[in-house]
Design an enzyme around this catalytic site. Structure first.
Site, mmCIF file in Angstrom:
data_model
loop_
_atom_site.group_PDB
_atom_site.id
_atom_site.type_symbol
_atom_site.label_atom_id
_atom_site.label_comp_id
_atom_site.label_asym_id
_atom_site.label_seq_id
_atom_site.Cartn_x
_atom_site.Cartn_y
_atom_site.Cartn_z
ATOM 1 C CD1 TRP A 97 -0.260 -1.785 2.983
ATOM 2 C CD2 TRP A 97 0.724 0.193 3.322
ATOM 3 N NE1 TRP A 97 0.562 -1.909 4.090
ATOM 4 C CE2 TRP A 97 1.174 -0.711 4.326
ATOM 5 C CE3 TRP A 97 1.221 1.495 3.344
ATOM 6 C CZ2 TRP A 97 2.075 -0.346 5.324
ATOM 7 C CZ3 TRP A 97 2.121 1.864 4.339
ATOM 8 C CH2 TRP A 97 2.532 0.943 5.305
ATOM 9 C CG ASN A 98 5.143 1.244 0.417
ATOM 10 O OD1 ASN A 98 4.711 0.445 -0.406
ATOM 11 N ND2 ASN A 98 6.426 1.357 0.697
ATOM 12 C CD GLU A 153 -6.149 -7.260 0.000
ATOM 13 O OE1 GLU A 153 -5.123 -6.982 0.657
ATOM 14 O OE2 GLU A 153 -6.149 -8.087 -0.953
ATOM 15 N N GLY A 208 7.026 -6.222 0.184
ATOM 16 C CA GLY A 208 6.411 -6.143 1.510
ATOM 17 C C GLY A 208 7.441 -6.448 2.575
ATOM 18 C CD GLU A 236 12.513 -5.135 -5.289
ATOM 19 O OE1 GLU A 236 13.304 -4.792 -4.390
ATOM 20 O OE2 GLU A 236 12.788 -5.071 -6.495
ATOM 21 C CG LEU A 237 11.689 -9.223 0.981
ATOM 22 C CD1 LEU A 237 12.246 -10.483 1.592
ATOM 23 C CD2 LEU A 237 10.188 -9.339 0.756
ATOM 24 C CB CYS A 256 11.222 -0.536 1.118
ATOM 25 S SG CYS A 256 11.243 -0.084 -0.616
HETATM 26 P P1 NAD Z 1 2.364 -6.985 6.362
HETATM 27 O O1 NAD Z 1 3.752 -7.410 6.409
HETATM 28 O O2 NAD Z 1 1.343 -7.954 6.856
HETATM 29 O O3 NAD Z 1 1.926 -6.581 4.878
HETATM 30 C C1 NAD Z 1 2.784 -5.987 3.946
HETATM 31 C C2 NAD Z 1 2.165 -6.244 2.575
HETATM 32 O O4 NAD Z 1 2.163 -7.629 2.326
HETATM 33 C C3 NAD Z 1 0.697 -5.822 2.473
HETATM 34 O O5 NAD Z 1 0.473 -5.261 1.221
HETATM 35 C C4 NAD Z 1 -0.086 -7.114 2.637
HETATM 36 O O6 NAD Z 1 -1.310 -7.094 1.928
HETATM 37 C C5 NAD Z 1 0.855 -8.115 2.050
HETATM 38 N N1 NAD Z 1 0.730 -9.436 2.659
HETATM 39 C C6 NAD Z 1 0.702 -9.738 3.975
HETATM 40 N N2 NAD Z 1 0.600 -11.065 4.155
HETATM 41 C C7 NAD Z 1 0.546 -11.620 2.917
HETATM 42 C C8 NAD Z 1 0.444 -12.943 2.433
HETATM 43 N N3 NAD Z 1 0.387 -13.995 3.260
HETATM 44 N N4 NAD Z 1 0.398 -13.141 1.100
HETATM 45 C C9 NAD Z 1 0.479 -12.101 0.241
HETATM 46 N N5 NAD Z 1 0.590 -10.828 0.632
HETATM 47 C C10 NAD Z 1 0.633 -10.582 1.957
HETATM 48 O O7 NAD Z 1 2.146 -5.735 7.237
HETATM 49 P P2 NAD Z 1 1.676 -4.254 7.038
HETATM 50 O O8 NAD Z 1 1.154 -3.832 8.357
HETATM 51 O O9 NAD Z 1 0.777 -4.046 5.858
HETATM 52 O O10 NAD Z 1 3.049 -3.549 6.766
HETATM 53 C C11 NAD Z 1 3.980 -3.602 7.819
HETATM 54 C C12 NAD Z 1 5.354 -3.821 7.380
HETATM 55 O O11 NAD Z 1 5.470 -4.259 6.047
HETATM 56 C C13 NAD Z 1 6.113 -2.538 7.422
HETATM 57 O O12 NAD Z 1 6.619 -2.328 8.705
HETATM 58 C C14 NAD Z 1 7.197 -2.748 6.430
HETATM 59 O O13 NAD Z 1 8.280 -3.386 7.069
HETATM 60 C C15 NAD Z 1 6.624 -3.707 5.455
HETATM 61 N N6 NAD Z 1 6.266 -3.098 4.173
HETATM 62 C C16 NAD Z 1 7.261 -3.009 3.271
HETATM 63 C C17 NAD Z 1 7.007 -2.449 2.057
HETATM 64 C C18 NAD Z 1 8.099 -2.324 1.041
HETATM 65 O O14 NAD Z 1 8.012 -1.480 0.158
HETATM 66 N N7 NAD Z 1 9.118 -3.178 1.063
HETATM 67 C C19 NAD Z 1 5.746 -1.953 1.763
HETATM 68 C C20 NAD Z 1 4.736 -2.067 2.720
HETATM 69 C C21 NAD Z 1 5.011 -2.669 3.927
#
Ligand code: NAD
Length: 476
Positions: free
Chosen positions: A151-152, A178, A228, A250-251, A284
């Site tokens: 989402w970012n 979502e 993510g 891309e983590l 990120c």
């Molecule tokens: P999260 O780790 O649960 O989710 C991050 C993303 O992954 C979301 O878009 C979510 O829909 C997706 N996701 C989660 N579980 C999944 C699964 N089992 N299968 C497929 N997709 C899945 O947590 P959050 O609260 O949304 O974000 C928190 C952390 O995520 C942040 O602190 C950050 O570290 C990381 N994040 C990183 C990026 C990046 O650009 N690398 C972007 C968003 C979030």
């Protein structure tokens, strides 16, 4: 909200809006108000998307490079034409300022145009052989891709997830976050309107773990592309490994910024402070740990704090806002926990450290210094508007701190000394290093990390190659 579109999934060209299905409420993070209801996929929807992706792959792998280029450059043109509507939707869903969503949109335009050229240059090679033999190496699209985008960057992430497979001749099922669905659907619509066959790219939403298990459990999907957190990335990589699917991951990161004694402190601060609070720190590649040499430390903390206090925080739609709310309620909760823990362990809080108002998910730009290594924030990606500034006595200690964590995405260094620039850039364990600039990505540059920050790349030639496999043919 009149200018927020009706939400849907797009499977085999059919728009599936809310009916009997499970739904998710999409919320404006600046107000907490509901923007719309999003349908969530069930197993039958996902099976249909998989069948379609299989057909889509057969169609698109045989497309000409010119057809792919036309779709990508056409979509880039349409994004520009629709810029006002798309950026407004992205700000409504995600919170960042309109100026920031416009930058994202322009990143997509640049990337699609770059890929439009790049997909016409997927060259193979002929190996050196005796006259009667021939061996050729060529690159073929890997197959249907499952792409999960967060989402970012509500426009930029879907642009990356769609652009590379389409350039390479793959089909793609995208599950974007979502929380920001209309932005992703807007990007996809530009591709359809530029001529992309409906089978080639589809959009599903759902309970993330259900969708990823279902899609990655299917042999139809040949590649996973995920952006993510590291924890989710590791989980998905294990699911992909069961079927030997290729992966681009891309983590997370924990961006070190090394600031050496001989810099002009004000010039550095004028760049790094806005960079720190861009997108309320939910990036990120955000600069996170400011690793500052003794001689400039006090001036650096003071100047950082002063600038952070002056940032105008508000609704991203308001023209004078410099930093919007955080994207969802989990983030201010995380800030409270991480900053509270750091202060409890002896860190100094110079400004911020609190929520703003009682509507939406606002959190004040924050500055911490003298943070001990055992504080959670020194080890966990904060993903929020907080700078950590710590004092070091020289290059060796600074590089060692930069490399202390298992993350290795983006790193920054500031010094006018050209030898030091090269030495330190080489010593830092990260996929990307910026020297005397905050610029860390570009359409033609590979974007990706090492260690726990993932593997593989998006953007650049590497972005297209991530969706290709090499084949060698030996002719006798
Ligand atoms: P999260 O780790 O649960 O989710 C991050 C993303 O992954 C979301 O878009 C979510 O829909 C997706 N996701 C989660 N579980 C999944 C699964 N089992 N299968 C497929 N997709 C899945 O947590 P959050 O609260 O949304 O974000 C928190 C952390 O995520 C942040 O602190 C950050 O570290 C990381 N994040 C990183 C990026 C990046 O650009 N690398 C972007 C968003 C979030």
């Amino acid at each position: 909200m009149t200018d927020y579109p009706q939400l849907c999934m797009i499977i085999d060209g059919e728009r599936i809006a809310v009916g009997h299905r499970r739904t998710h409420k999409v919320v404006n993070p600046a107000t907490g108000d509901t923007l719309g209801e999003l349908p969530l996929a069930d197993a039958a929807d996902l099976d249909r998307a998989l069948d379609t992706a299989e057909r889509g792959f057969r169609i698109w792998r045989d497309s000409t490079p010119q057809e792919r280029a036309q779709v990508l450059s056409g979509a880039a043109r349409l994004m520009l034409e629709r810029a006002d509507a798309l950026t407004r939707i992205a700000t409504l869903e995600q919170g960042k300022t309109l100026a920031e969503t416009r930058i994202e949109l322009m990143m997509n335009v640049g990337l699609f145009n770059f890929y439009a050229g790049e997909c016409q240059r997927i060259y193979g090679r002929t190996l050196v052989r005796p006259a009667s033999f021939r061996s050729t190496v060529s690159y073929e699209p890997v197959g249907p891709v499952a792409a999960f985008s967060p989402w970012n960057f509500p426009l930029g992430n879907p642009g990356r997830k769609l652009g590379a497979p389409i350039a390479a001749g793959c089909s793609v099922i995208m599950k974007s976050a979502e929380e920001t669905p209309a932005s992703a659907l807007g990007v996809l619509q530009c591709l359809y309107d530029a001529g992309l066959p409906k089978e080639v790219a589809q959009a599903v939403f759902g309970v993330p773990d259900e969708v990823s298990r279902h899609l990655l459990g299917s042999p139809i999907i040949r590649k996973l592309s995920f952006t993510g957190s590291t924890v989710v990335g590791k989980h998905l990589a294990k699911l992909a490994a069961d079927d030997m699917k290729r992966t681009t991951m891309e983590l997370g990161g924990h961006g070190p910024v090394l600031v050496f004694d001989d810099v002009d402190v004000d010039i550095v601060l004028d760049t790094v402070v806005p960079h720190k609070y861009r997108n309320a720190g939910q990036v990120c590649v955000a600069p996170t740990r400011f690793i500052v040499q003794d001689g400039v430390f006090d001036r650096f903390v003071e100047g950082f704090t002063e600038r952070a206090k002056n940032i105008r925080v508000g609704d991203g739609l308001a023209p004078d806002t410099q930093m919007g709310p955080m994207a969802n309620p989990r983030r201010p909760d995380a800030m409270e926990r991480l900053i509270g823990d750091a202060v409890g362990r002896g860190a100094k809080l110079h400004t911020g450290g609190e929520r703003i108002g009682n509507r939406g998910f606002f959190y004040a730009p924050s500055v911490l210094s003298d943070v001990p290594l055992d504080a959670a924030i020194m080890n966990e990606e904060p993903f929020g508007p907080v700078a950590i500034v710590n004092r070091f006595d020289g290059e060796e200690a600074m590089v060692s701190e930069a490399n202390r964590l298992p993350y290795g995405l983006a790193a920054y260094l500031w010094t006018p000394d050209s030898h030091q620039q090269r030495r330190v850039a080489r010593a830092i364990e990260s996929g990307m290093v910026a020297v005397n600039t905050s610029m860390i990505g570009a359409a033609d540059a590979p974007f990706g990390g090492v260690k726990w920050s993932g593997h593989g790349h998006e953007d650049g030639t590497e972005g297209v190659h991530a969706c290709l496999v090499a084949k060698v043919v030996h002719e006798g």
